[in-house]
Design an enzyme around this catalytic site. Structure first.
Site: not given
Length: 293
Positions: A122, A143, A155, A194
């Site tokens: 990520s 991800h 993701e 994140n």
């Protein structure tokens, strides 16, 4: 290339993330190759997965027959040549750009030309890896979140080099293993989750390092006032404090901004080898390094 041509998936890296990615793919009915350079890591992955799945059987979350079939679908191997007939690769190794680039170069040489090469990172966007291959249009980020057996969201990030076909196949693969995909149509380091989490982590570390509250108290506020399932320090212990360190170092190397460097307390933990649950000590102390999922 059509979605129905994806029959065999390879996962590179048998750590907590890679091993669980392999298991959810196997539970989804795929033939899976779990590759690592170290037999000890593969043995540890198999043992850890057996523990996780036994607990899930006991809790009625999965049937014993399903687990048995999933394990029979996974090949644990140190031989990279076993990837010569896979259709989809998910890389889950250390967050170091040059190491990943070298791996993607090898994957490009070994895997079939139709195979999609995805990174679980990520932090390192796939455009930094795509030019190490001769198939940039088939490279993207996929991800997963830790622990993979529990977390539903994935993701997927499509860079300017990624073909629409590749992105859509990645979306369908994620759906087929009972996960929920979110497709980002352009790259940004950290993606969505994140980037938001990083702001929370930064503030939590600031409050701790400046003596406003203990890490236990900060975690308590996040779980009881903000209704988060886990506090930021417990989360760092779960994912690995070294992962936080490598992510921040990668960001610092890209930006040159001192503010992007790992927090002093994180650097200190890494120096001491206090990496969280996997070492038995991080911000908290654990009797066992395995995480129940």
């Amino acid at each position: 290339m059509q979605m129905n041509t994806i029959k065999k998936i390879a996962v590179v890296g048998s750590g907590a993330m890679g091993s669980q990615i392999a298991m959810v793919c196997a539970l989804g009915g795929y033939s899976v190759v779990l590759y690592d350079i170290e037999s000890k890591s593969l043995d540890k992955a198999k043992q850890s997965l057996q523990g996780h799945m036994n607990r899930r059987i006991q809790k009625g979350r999965v049937r014993e027959e399903e687990v048995s079939e999933a394990f029979s679908n996974i090949l644990f191997t140190e031989d990279l040549d076993e990837l010569k007939d896979v259709d989809f690769v998910i890389e889950a190794i250390v967050e170091k750009l040059e190491v990943k680039r070298e791996l993607f170069k090898r994957l490009d040489e070994i895997t079939p030309k139709h195979a999609i090469l995805a990174t679980n990172s990520s932090t390192i966007v796939s455009s930094k890896l795509a030019d190490a291959t001769n198939r940039p249009e088939k490279v993207c980020n996929v991800h997963f979140f830790n622990p993979v057996l529990v977390m539903e969201l994935v993701e997927i990030v499509s860079g300017s080099h990624t073909s629409e076909e590749t992105a859509q196949i990645a979306v369908e693969v994620v759906k087929s293993i009972q996960k929920i995909p979110v497709l980002l149509k352009k790259e940004i380091s950290g993606f969505v989750a994140n980037r938001i989490l990083a702001k929370l982590m930064d503030e939590a570390v600031f409050l701790l390092e400046n003596g406003y509250a203990s890490h236990e108290e900060i975690d308590l506020v996040c779980t009881k006032a903000l209704n988060h399932p886990i506090g930021p320090f417990a989360l760092m212990d779960l994912t690995g404090i070294d992962v936080n360190y490598f992510v921040r170092m990668q960001r610092y190397e890209e930006s040159g901004n001192e503010a992007d460097m790992p927090a002093k307390i994180v650097q200190e933990k890494v120096r001491k080898g206090e990496l969280g649950r996997k070492t038995g000590k991080g911000f908290y102390t654990y009797e066992q390094s395995s995480v129940e999922v």
